[in-house]
Enzyme design. Structure first.
Site, short mmCIF file in Angstrom:
data_model
loop_
_atom_site.label_atom_id
_atom_site.label_comp_id
_atom_site.label_asym_id
_atom_site.label_seq_id
_atom_site.Cartn_x
_atom_site.Cartn_y
_atom_site.Cartn_z
N TYR A 104 0.81 -1.22 0.00
CA TYR A 104 0.00 0.00 0.00
C TYR A 104 0.85 1.27 0.00
O TYR A 104 0.34 2.37 -0.20
CB TYR A 104 -0.97 0.01 1.20
CG TYR A 104 -2.05 -1.06 1.13
CD1 TYR A 104 -2.05 -2.02 0.13
CD2 TYR A 104 -3.06 -1.10 2.07
CE1 TYR A 104 -3.03 -3.00 0.07
CE2 TYR A 104 -4.05 -2.09 2.02
CZ TYR A 104 -4.02 -3.03 1.01
OH TYR A 104 -4.99 -4.00 0.96
N LYS A 127 3.83 -15.10 2.22
CA LYS A 127 3.82 -15.87 0.97
C LYS A 127 5.29 -16.10 0.59
O LYS A 127 5.77 -15.69 -0.47
CB LYS A 127 3.03 -15.08 -0.10
CG LYS A 127 2.75 -15.86 -1.37
CD LYS A 127 1.66 -16.93 -1.23
CE LYS A 127 1.56 -17.72 -2.53
NZ LYS A 127 0.67 -18.89 -2.45
C1 IPM Z 1 -9.03 -0.99 6.54
C2 IPM Z 1 -9.53 -0.34 5.30
C3 IPM Z 1 -8.48 0.62 4.75
C4 IPM Z 1 -7.24 -0.20 4.43
C5 IPM Z 1 -8.90 1.45 3.53
C6 IPM Z 1 -10.15 2.24 3.80
C7 IPM Z 1 -7.78 2.36 3.08
O1 IPM Z 1 -9.91 -1.30 4.37
O2 IPM Z 1 -8.69 -0.25 7.51
O3 IPM Z 1 -8.95 -2.21 6.59
O4 IPM Z 1 -7.12 -0.74 3.34
O5 IPM Z 1 -6.39 -0.30 5.29
#
Ligand code: IPM
Ligand code: MG
Length: 364
Positions: A141, A192
């Site tokens: 991310y 993984k």
């Molecule tokens: C979570 C949510 C968030 C994430 C999104 C809203 C960015 O899905 O807190 O799990 O992906 O972390």
């Protein structure tokens, strides 16, 4: 000195569930002597509408200065047309990064009175108590490079980078090992490693740390695909789970459903203890989203946010007795049969967000 709490309701049902939690905060302040000062700000779509960005710089500054942040949810269909870097979700990701909260604790506990609400058989989930520790500020991310590439022939490529350093792995693993020591002394690390270099490093580092510093914790490793299956096959085999950012995002929704509803799962996101600060800063939020389909209808379950407040009291505010009080009140409330629509079985009457909150306040 009073505890400095910043609340960021965000979007959709975020405002309703945070509104409910704020009533609990007021009750603790007025009747139970918790010295707290609350301020409020915008994040996500609400901030996009007001500032043109999902997290304004001044909000980021207030969050990093606060003793803790309580957040609702971000996102909604109105923002689907925005480029990824301007979407509400980016506000949340930027906030986590700015606060340095790399360890995300997501406890999945089945309340005895909710066993029937789970989609799994009662014997598989009764007394279930899992703690998932998700790495929160690294991995896929956040990895660079990322982006879109025009391939010039009318085709496009989208790409992201899954990346972890040994330091990022070790610091979150340490949190998981410590929590395992306080619980059943079992830690399952999920990766993984059979395909990804970052997963291989993950496994090596967690193993080394466990052997060197936490020999009292029984450490096992599992591939993520198997873990996804084991969570619905025999979830009680797990005590503490440690995993990376994306796998934790996915598996925590799965774990939430084991407990009956996504509307029940709280979370705490913690970073390093900062020298000279009286409190361990943290970000507290329900793991559910903004649920635009039921927003503004008094139908949201406020308990995940109220249980997140309990985690805040325990981990950041040094008020474990108040945390226990909230958790006990929630258990009593559910045992008394209070159900929002997400929890109500066929034939059970569902109550709204406000009624659920009012009944909880009576127990406090
Ligand atoms: C979570 C949510 C968030 C994430 C999104 C809203 C960015 O899905 O807190 O799990 O992906 O972390
Ligand atoms: Mg998620």
């Amino acid at each position: 000195m009073a505890f400095n709490l910043l609340v960021l309701p965000g979007d959709g049902i975020g405002t309703e569930v945070v509104g409910a939690a704020l009533q609990v905060v007021e009750r603790l302040r007025d009747n139970h002597g918790w010295q707290v000062v609350v301020s409020q700000d915008l994040i996500g779509g609400a901030a996009c509408n007001h500032h043109g960005v999902p997290l304004a710089p001044e909000t980021k500054d207030r969050a990093t200065a606060a003793d803790a942040v309580l957040l609702g949810a971000v996102g909604g269909p109105d923002f689907d047309h925005l480029p990824l870097n301007k979407r509400p979700e980016q506000g949340l990701l930027q906030l986590r990064q700015a606060m340095g909260v790399y360890a995300n604790l997501r406890p999945a506990r089945v309340f005895p009175s909710l066993v029937q609400a789970s989609s799994l058989k009662p014997e598989l989930v009764s007394d279930l108590d899992i703690l998932m520790v998700r790495e929160l500020t690294g991995g896929l991310y956040f990895g660079q490079p990322r982006g879109f590439e025009d391939l010039g022939d009318g085709n496009r490529r989208g790409f992201n980078t899954q990346t972890y350093t040994n330091l990022e792995i070790v610091r979150v693993a340490r949190v998981a090992f410590r929590l395992a020591q306080q619980r059943g002394k079992k830690l399952c690390s999920i990766d993984k490693a059979n395909v990804l270099e970052s997963g291989r490093l993950w496994r090596d580092e967690v193993s080394k740390l466990g052997a060197a510093e936490y020999p009292d914790v029984a450490l096992t490793h599992m591939y993520v695909d198997n873990a996804a299956m084991q969570l619905v096959r025999a979830p009680k085999q797990f005590d503490v789970i440690l995993t990376d950012n994306m796998f934790g995002d996915i598996l925590s929704d799965e774990a939430a459903q084991l407990t009956g509803s996504l509307g029940m799962l709280p979370s705490a996101s913690l970073g390093d203890v900062v020298a000279g600060r009286p409190h361990q800063p943290g970000l507290y939020e329900p793991i559910h989203g903004s649920a635009p389909d039921i927003a503004g209808q008094d139908r949201a379950n406020p308990l995940a946010t109220i249980l997140s407040l309990a985690m805040l009291l325990r981990f950041s505010a040094g008020q474990p007795a108040l945390a226990d009080r909230i958790e006990q009140a929630v258990a009593t409330l559910l045992a008394d049969g209070a159900r929002t629509q997400d929890l109500a079985a066929a034939g059970e009457v569902a109550i709204g967000t406000q009624e659920m909150t009012a009944r909880l306040l009576k127990l406090l």
